[in-house]
Design a protein around this motif. Structure first.
Motif, PDB file in Angstrom:
ATOM      1  N   GLU A  63       0.831  -1.212   0.000  1.00 63.36           N
ATOM      2  CA  GLU A  63       0.000   0.000   0.000  1.00 63.36           C
ATOM      3  C   GLU A  63       0.861   1.255   0.000  1.00 63.36           C
ATOM      4  OE1 GLU A  63      -4.011  -1.511   2.395  1.00 63.36           O
ATOM      5  OE2 GLU A  63      -2.287  -0.735   3.524  1.00 63.36           O
ATOM      6  N   ALA A  64       1.914   1.246   0.817  1.00 64.21           N
ATOM      7  CA  ALA A  64       2.789   2.415   0.902  1.00 64.21           C
ATOM      8  C   ALA A  64       3.530   2.639  -0.413  1.00 64.21           C
ATOM      9  CB  ALA A  64       3.781   2.238   2.046  1.00 64.21           C
ATOM     10  N   PHE A  68       3.129   5.910  -2.834  1.00 64.85           N
ATOM     11  CA  PHE A  68       4.305   6.713  -3.176  1.00 64.85           C
ATOM     12  C   PHE A  68       4.423   6.850  -4.695  1.00 64.85           C
ATOM     13  CE2 PHE A  68       8.734   7.749  -3.833  1.00 64.85           C
ATOM     14  CZ  PHE A  68       9.035   8.590  -2.772  1.00 64.85           C
ATOM     15  N   GLY A  69       4.225   5.744  -5.398  1.00 69.92           N
ATOM     16  CA  GLY A  69       4.318   5.771  -6.852  1.00 69.92           C
ATOM     17  C   GLY A  69       3.283   6.677  -7.487  1.00 69.92           C
ATOM     18  N   ARG A  70       2.068   6.628  -6.979  1.00 70.90           N
ATOM     19  CA  ARG A  70       1.004   7.483  -7.538  1.00 70.90           C
ATOM     20  C   ARG A  70       1.319   8.961  -7.371  1.00 70.90           C
ATOM     21  NH1 ARG A  70      -2.433   3.383  -5.422  1.00 70.90           N
ATOM     22  NH2 ARG A  70      -2.611   4.472  -3.438  1.00 70.90           N
ATOM     23  N   ARG A  71       2.030   9.299  -6.311  1.00 76.30           N
ATOM     24  CA  ARG A  71       2.313  10.696  -6.009  1.00 76.30           C
ATOM     25  C   ARG A  71       3.588  11.219  -6.672  1.00 76.30           C
ATOM     26  NH1 ARG A  71      -0.046  13.046  -1.469  1.00 76.30           N
ATOM     27  NH2 ARG A  71      -1.657  11.788  -0.436  1.00 76.30           N
ATOM     28  N   ARG A 140      10.938   5.448 -16.431  1.00 74.70           N
ATOM     29  CA  ARG A 140      11.153   6.794 -15.886  1.00 74.70           C
ATOM     30  C   ARG A 140      11.024   6.775 -14.369  1.00 74.70           C
ATOM     31  NH1 ARG A 140       8.147   9.072 -19.217  1.00 74.70           N
ATOM     32  NH2 ARG A 140       6.231   9.355 -18.035  1.00 74.70           N
ATOM     33  N   ALA A 141      10.076   6.005 -13.863  1.00 77.90           N
ATOM     34  CA  ALA A 141       9.888   5.905 -12.413  1.00 77.90           C
ATOM     35  C   ALA A 141      11.095   5.255 -11.745  1.00 77.90           C
ATOM     36  CB  ALA A 141       8.619   5.104 -12.111  1.00 77.90           C
ATOM     37  N   HIS A 142      11.622   4.193 -12.347  1.00 81.88           N
ATOM     38  CA  HIS A 142      12.782   3.525 -11.766  1.00 81.88           C
ATOM     39  C   HIS A 142      13.994   4.454 -11.712  1.00 81.88           C
ATOM     40  CE1 HIS A 142      11.693  -0.533 -10.773  1.00 81.88           C
ATOM     41  NE2 HIS A 142      11.146  -0.748 -11.957  1.00 81.88           N
ATOM     42  N   ALA A 181       5.992   0.664  -6.911  1.00 83.19           N
ATOM     43  CA  ALA A 181       5.909   2.111  -7.082  1.00 83.19           C
ATOM     44  C   ALA A 181       5.946   2.485  -8.552  1.00 83.19           C
ATOM     45  CB  ALA A 181       7.051   2.794  -6.330  1.00 83.19           C
ATOM     46  N   ALA A 182       6.804   1.801  -9.322  1.00 83.30           N
ATOM     47  CA  ALA A 182       6.907   2.094 -10.750  1.00 83.30           C
ATOM     48  C   ALA A 182       5.617   1.737 -11.480  1.00 83.30           C
ATOM     49  CB  ALA A 182       8.087   1.342 -11.354  1.00 83.30           C
ATOM     50  N   HIS A 183       5.016   0.608 -11.118  1.00 83.93           N
ATOM     51  CA  HIS A 183       3.730   0.230 -11.722  1.00 83.93           C
ATOM     52  C   HIS A 183       2.656   1.260 -11.382  1.00 83.93           C
ATOM     53  CE1 HIS A 183       4.614  -3.522 -13.630  1.00 83.93           C
ATOM     54  NE2 HIS A 183       5.031  -4.108 -12.522  1.00 83.93           N
ATOM     55  N   ALA A 184       2.622   1.680 -10.129  1.00 81.13           N
ATOM     56  CA  ALA A 184       1.612   2.654  -9.704  1.00 81.13           C
ATOM     57  C   ALA A 184       1.804   3.977 -10.427  1.00 81.13           C
ATOM     58  CB  ALA A 184       1.680   2.854  -8.193  1.00 81.13           C
TER      59      ALA A 184
END
Length: 223
Positions: A63-64, A68-71, A140-142, A181-184
């Motif tokens: 969940e955390a 974090f990823g969404r934000r 890009r997230a990674h 996080a990257a998926h989110a």
């Protein structure tokens, strides 16, 4: 399905753990009924170092990581994008290479994933062209998560304490959390109806049924 994401050397970002043994597409339809968070928890549970972890702890971390990823608001990734073949055999959707900075996109895997979306009736969740867009957003997230400041914030958000010295805490890395996080982030950035994790698990399941692709290559899809 998360490894060392060091930008100091070539590396791959695992996109999903999928151990698929069902036949036909029924398994994938069942998979579509799973909540994204449940898929995320299963990914963590299947990641080395998490054997025997309390499922509630894994759920809290998942969940955390997703929150974090969404934000996240990563800076644009100034890299060249190169199209390649051979992704299905290698279990690759996309891969970031740091020297020189380049994102390799495996067009055969992207094409297969797009066809799979249609076969499974998931087009409302994953619009045409979204597989490539999500893979690029994932990379890009990674890259963003590798920055020291961002990684420190991420560890703090996960709350996995490695050491306490009075009121001070040293936060530890949570294997697999980067991937979530990257998926989110990719889902939010691309406006997808479901997490790309769902699609990569379905893709791995579909490819595990193909005799020309060894099962060891389909257990893990990376991007």
């Amino acid at each position: 399905m998360s490894g060392d994401h060091s930008l100091g050397r070539d590396h791959a970002h695992a996109h999903a753990h999928a151990h698929a043994h069902a036949e036909g597409l029924d398994h994938d339809h069942d998979l579509g009924r799973d909540h994204d968070l449940d898929l995320a928890v299963r990914l963590l549970a299947g990641t080395p170092t998490h054997e025997g972890r309390d499922p509630l702890v894994l759920r809290r971390w998942a969940e955390a990581a997703e929150e974090f990823g969404r934000r996240m608001s990563p800076d644009p990734l100034p890299v060249r994008v190169v199209e390649r073949d051979g992704g299905l055999a290698a279990g690759l959707l996309a891969r970031y290479r740091s020297r020189p900075p380049v994102v390799e996109v495996y067009v055969d895997t992207v094409d297969r994933a797009e066809r799979l979306v249609t076969e499974l009736g998931w087009r409302n969740w994953f619009p045409a062209g979204s597989v490539l867009a999500a893979a690029l957003a994932h990379e890009r997230a990674h890259a963003w998560l590798h920055h020291t400041r961002v990684r420190s914030e991420f560890k703090r958000a996960l709350g996995h304490t490695a050491l306490r010295l009075g009121p001070r805490r040293l936060y530890a890395h949570v294997a697999g959390a980067d991937e979530l996080a990257a998926h989110a982030y990719a889902r939010a950035a691309c406006g997808l109806g479901r997490s790309p994790l769902l699609l990569t698990e379905a893709l791995a399941a579909a490819m595990s049924k193909k005799p020309e692709v060894p099962e060891s290559e389909t257990d893990r899809w990376v991007s």
